[in-house]
Design a protein around this motif. Structure first.
Motif, PDB file in Angstrom:
ATOM      1  N   VAL A  14      46.334  37.992  30.410  1.00  0.00           N
ATOM      2  CA  VAL A  14      45.428  39.502  30.925  1.00  0.00           C
ATOM      3  C   VAL A  14      44.174  39.138  31.453  1.00  0.00           C
ATOM      4  O   VAL A  14      44.176  39.419  32.338  1.00  0.00           O
ATOM      5  N   ALA A  15      43.830  38.594  30.309  1.00  0.00           N
ATOM      6  CA  ALA A  15      42.139  39.037  30.723  1.00  0.00           C
ATOM      7  C   ALA A  15      41.175  37.966  31.614  1.00  0.00           C
ATOM      8  O   ALA A  15      40.857  38.044  32.431  1.00  0.00           O
ATOM      9  N   GLY A  16      42.653  36.837  31.469  1.00  0.00           N
ATOM     10  CA  GLY A  16      42.313  36.111  32.141  1.00  0.00           C
ATOM     11  C   GLY A  16      42.731  35.716  33.723  1.00  0.00           C
ATOM     12  O   GLY A  16      42.298  34.963  33.952  1.00  0.00           O
ATOM     13  N   THR A  17      43.141  36.603  33.909  1.00  0.00           N
ATOM     14  CA  THR A  17      43.865  36.846  35.248  1.00  0.00           C
ATOM     15  C   THR A  17      43.673  37.852  35.780  1.00  0.00           C
ATOM     16  O   THR A  17      43.103  38.384  37.310  1.00  0.00           O
ATOM     17  N   PHE A  18      42.546  39.117  34.810  1.00  0.00           N
ATOM     18  CA  PHE A  18      41.875  40.310  35.681  1.00  0.00           C
ATOM     19  C   PHE A  18      40.687  40.244  35.990  1.00  0.00           C
ATOM     20  O   PHE A  18      41.040  41.394  37.252  1.00  0.00           O
ATOM     21  N   MET A  20      38.699  39.350  38.487  1.00  0.00           N
ATOM     22  CA  MET A  20      38.816  38.477  40.304  1.00  0.00           C
ATOM     23  C   MET A  20      39.794  40.074  41.270  1.00  0.00           C
ATOM     24  O   MET A  20      39.359  40.154  41.937  1.00  0.00           O
ATOM     25  N   THR A  21      40.601  39.614  40.655  1.00  0.00           N
ATOM     26  CA  THR A  21      42.066  40.680  42.156  1.00  0.00           C
ATOM     27  C   THR A  21      41.083  42.138  41.557  1.00  0.00           C
ATOM     28  O   THR A  21      41.924  42.956  42.338  1.00  0.00           O
ATOM     29  N   TYR A  22      41.409  42.647  40.459  1.00  0.00           N
ATOM     30  CA  TYR A  22      41.132  43.865  39.933  1.00  0.00           C
ATOM     31  C   TYR A  22      40.372  44.317  40.532  1.00  0.00           C
ATOM     32  O   TYR A  22      38.929  45.219  40.970  1.00  0.00           O
ATOM     33  N   GLY A  23      38.756  43.253  40.036  1.00  0.00           N
ATOM     34  CA  GLY A  23      37.168  43.930  40.914  1.00  0.00           C
ATOM     35  C   GLY A  23      37.788  43.898  42.054  1.00  0.00           C
ATOM     36  O   GLY A  23      36.503  44.685  42.885  1.00  0.00           O
ATOM     37  N   THR A  24      38.210  42.891  42.636  1.00  0.00           N
ATOM     38  CA  THR A  24      37.832  43.106  44.806  1.00  0.00           C
ATOM     39  C   THR A  24      38.387  43.698  44.847  1.00  0.00           C
ATOM     40  O   THR A  24      37.904  44.354  45.868  1.00  0.00           O
ATOM     41  N   ALA A  25      39.752  44.535  44.436  1.00  0.00           N
ATOM     42  CA  ALA A  25      41.109  45.855  45.150  1.00  0.00           C
ATOM     43  C   ALA A  25      39.412  47.151  44.834  1.00  0.00           C
ATOM     44  O   ALA A  25      39.440  48.151  45.620  1.00  0.00           O
ATOM     45  N   TYR A  26      39.131  46.566  43.551  1.00  0.00           N
ATOM     46  CA  TYR A  26      38.254  48.500  43.249  1.00  0.00           C
ATOM     47  C   TYR A  26      37.292  48.420  44.322  1.00  0.00           C
ATOM     48  O   TYR A  26      36.578  49.213  43.745  1.00  0.00           O
ATOM     49  N   HIS A  27      36.803  47.087  44.189  1.00  0.00           N
ATOM     50  CA  HIS A  27      34.994  47.467  44.910  1.00  0.00           C
ATOM     51  C   HIS A  27      35.522  47.105  46.081  1.00  0.00           C
ATOM     52  O   HIS A  27      35.155  48.163  46.896  1.00  0.00           O
ATOM     53  N   ALA A  28      36.353  47.120  46.930  1.00  0.00           N
ATOM     54  CA  ALA A  28      37.244  47.384  48.316  1.00  0.00           C
ATOM     55  C   ALA A  28      37.486  48.704  48.352  1.00  0.00           C
ATOM     56  O   ALA A  28      36.852  49.560  49.213  1.00  0.00           O
ATOM     57  N   LEU A  29      38.423  48.920  47.281  1.00  0.00           N
ATOM     58  CA  LEU A  29      39.084  51.101  47.740  1.00  0.00           C
ATOM     59  C   LEU A  29      38.325  51.597  47.415  1.00  0.00           C
ATOM     60  O   LEU A  29      37.490  52.647  48.269  1.00  0.00           O
ATOM     61  N   LYS A  30      37.146  51.478  46.397  1.00  0.00           N
ATOM     62  CA  LYS A  30      36.321  52.111  45.187  1.00  0.00           C
ATOM     63  C   LYS A  30      35.156  52.338  46.000  1.00  0.00           C
ATOM     64  O   LYS A  30      34.493  53.610  46.198  1.00  0.00           O
ATOM     65  N   PRO A  87      38.594  22.811  38.939  1.00  0.00           N
ATOM     66  CA  PRO A  87      38.740  24.546  39.831  1.00  0.00           C
ATOM     67  C   PRO A  87      38.669  25.568  39.079  1.00  0.00           C
ATOM     68  O   PRO A  87      38.390  25.225  37.566  1.00  0.00           O
ATOM     69  N   GLY A  88      38.514  26.353  39.911  1.00  0.00           N
ATOM     70  CA  GLY A  88      39.446  27.400  38.755  1.00  0.00           C
ATOM     71  C   GLY A  88      38.272  28.221  38.027  1.00  0.00           C
ATOM     72  O   GLY A  88      37.685  28.249  37.859  1.00  0.00           O
ATOM     73  N   GLY A  89      38.476  29.894  39.066  1.00  0.00           N
ATOM     74  CA  GLY A  89      36.785  30.971  39.212  1.00  0.00           C
ATOM     75  C   GLY A  89      37.398  31.454  38.020  1.00  0.00           C
ATOM     76  O   GLY A  89      36.065  32.410  38.189  1.00  0.00           O
ATOM     77  N   GLU A  90      38.123  31.762  37.106  1.00  0.00           N
ATOM     78  CA  GLU A  90      38.087  33.105  36.101  1.00  0.00           C
ATOM     79  C   GLU A  90      39.000  33.042  35.169  1.00  0.00           C
ATOM     80  O   GLU A  90      39.875  32.117  35.371  1.00  0.00           O
ATOM     81  N   LEU A  91      38.564  33.597  34.103  1.00  0.00           N
ATOM     82  CA  LEU A  91      39.348  32.629  32.842  1.00  0.00           C
ATOM     83  C   LEU A  91      38.566  33.568  31.044  1.00  0.00           C
ATOM     84  O   LEU A  91      37.996  35.043  31.252  1.00  0.00           O
ATOM     85  N   ALA A  92      39.574  33.730  30.442  1.00  0.00           N
ATOM     86  CA  ALA A  92      39.154  33.939  29.036  1.00  0.00           C
ATOM     87  C   ALA A  92      39.459  32.781  27.980  1.00  0.00           C
ATOM     88  O   ALA A  92      39.862  32.476  27.731  1.00  0.00           O
TER      89      ALA A  92
END
Length: 324
Positions: A116-120, A122-132, A61-66
């Protein structure tokens, strides 16, 4: 190299850390030495066969990384050995190495740490796509965020504030709400001890909220729709509560509101040009200090079970990270 492996579907306890052969890149692939891998709610679903993505067994498992590129396959033109990158992998990141196509990578900004890069992404991409992209939040609008102390929640607070919105954070404890305040929330609601609808009515002077950002689902989703302003937008992001709410369709009719699905994983596949624009804008917000990702805990590979259980039990503020 070592990797967390899922040989059969089930709870986090079925996972094991094993030694497997080092990876060799295929055509168009790179091998990344993983420095940090973010833990996200879908990771707990994919190991239970409850998610849209269904990798063949066994898998990590594990969907994002740096990490740092260790080797490149033939045909790779945009990246080189030794380069630091961020990747959205879908699965495979809870390991010391991962093989991934070069079109799933972006260069890691020099200002970011690996954590920071390894956790950035999915959450920020999702939130930005959602709100903007989906809700098109405008300056002066009011945004209600459920699960506001979690990874999506913190990202949504900061992005909504960057877009000029007034933010109402909803979470289940005073400790979590303190985290929300620290990241910019204007108002806070503890939905376990306060009447959600009455508080929303008081905060908005009876007008209701313009946008609801809901990665949680459960019993409060319908209450939020009942508390929406005219032409409001309800963002369906996920169901961390475990219950998929059933919404009566007379509610969006009466409110003149929209229910908008947010599936970032498919968005990045279907709209790569729009994704690139979003990421450029997100990195600009990071460099400007308008978004400040919170990494609240770190685990080794052997701690993946503990990390996933913390995520499933909703004990996490911000993001947690695996350090192979």
């Amino acid at each position: 190299m070592r990797a967390v492996l899922c040989h059969q579907y089930g709870p986090p306890e079925i996972l094991s850390v094993e030694d497997i052969p080092s990876l060799i890149p295929d055509v168009g692939q790179v091998i990344i030495s993983v420095k940090a891998a973010g833990v996200n709610f879908p990771d707990s679903l994919v190991i239970q066969n409850k998610y849209q993505i269904k990798p063949p067994l066994p898998f990590s498992p594990g969907g994002e990384l740096a990490g740092v590129i260790k080797s490149v396959g033939s045909g790779v033109t945009r990246f080189m050995v030794g380069q630091s990158v961020i990747a959205f992998s879908g699965w495979g990141a809870f390991a010391e190495e991962i093989a991934i196509n070069e079109d799933s990578l972006i260069p890691m900004p020099a200002e970011m740490s690996y954590e920071v890069a390894g956790t950035f992404l999915m959450t920020y991409g999702t939130a930005y796509h959602a709100l903007k992209d989906r809700a098109q939040v405008a300056k002066g609008e009011t945004v209600l965020i459920f699960g506001a102390a979690g990874g999506i929640g913190i990202a949504a607070i900061e992005i909504a504030k960057a877009l000029g919105a007034r933010v109402i954070a909803a979470a289940s404890s005073s400790e979590k709400l303190a985290v929300c305040k620290a990241h910019g929330a204007d108002e806070c609601i503890n939905y376990l001890t306060e009447n959600l609808r009455e508080r929303l009515k008081a905060i908005t002077d009876g007008r209701g909220v313009d946008v609801v950002c809901d990665p949680v689902g459960g019993v409060y989703s319908e209450q939020a729709i009942r508390s929406m302003a005219w032409r409001g937008r309800f963002l369906v992001i996920g169901f961390a509560d475990g219950e998929i709410p059933k919404i009566s369709l007379n509610l969006p009719l009466l409110k003149g509101c929209s229910i908008l699905g947010v599936f970032w994983g498919d968005f990045i596949r279907r709209e790569p040009t729009n994704l690139e624009t979003d990421l450029i804008e997100l990195v600009s917000l990071y460099r400007a200090g308008k978004i400040k990702p919170l990494v609240s805990a770190r685990y080794p590979l052997a701690g993946v079970c503990e990390a996933l259980n913390a995520m499933m039990q909703r004990k996490v503020s911000g993001k947690i990270v695996i350090i192979p």
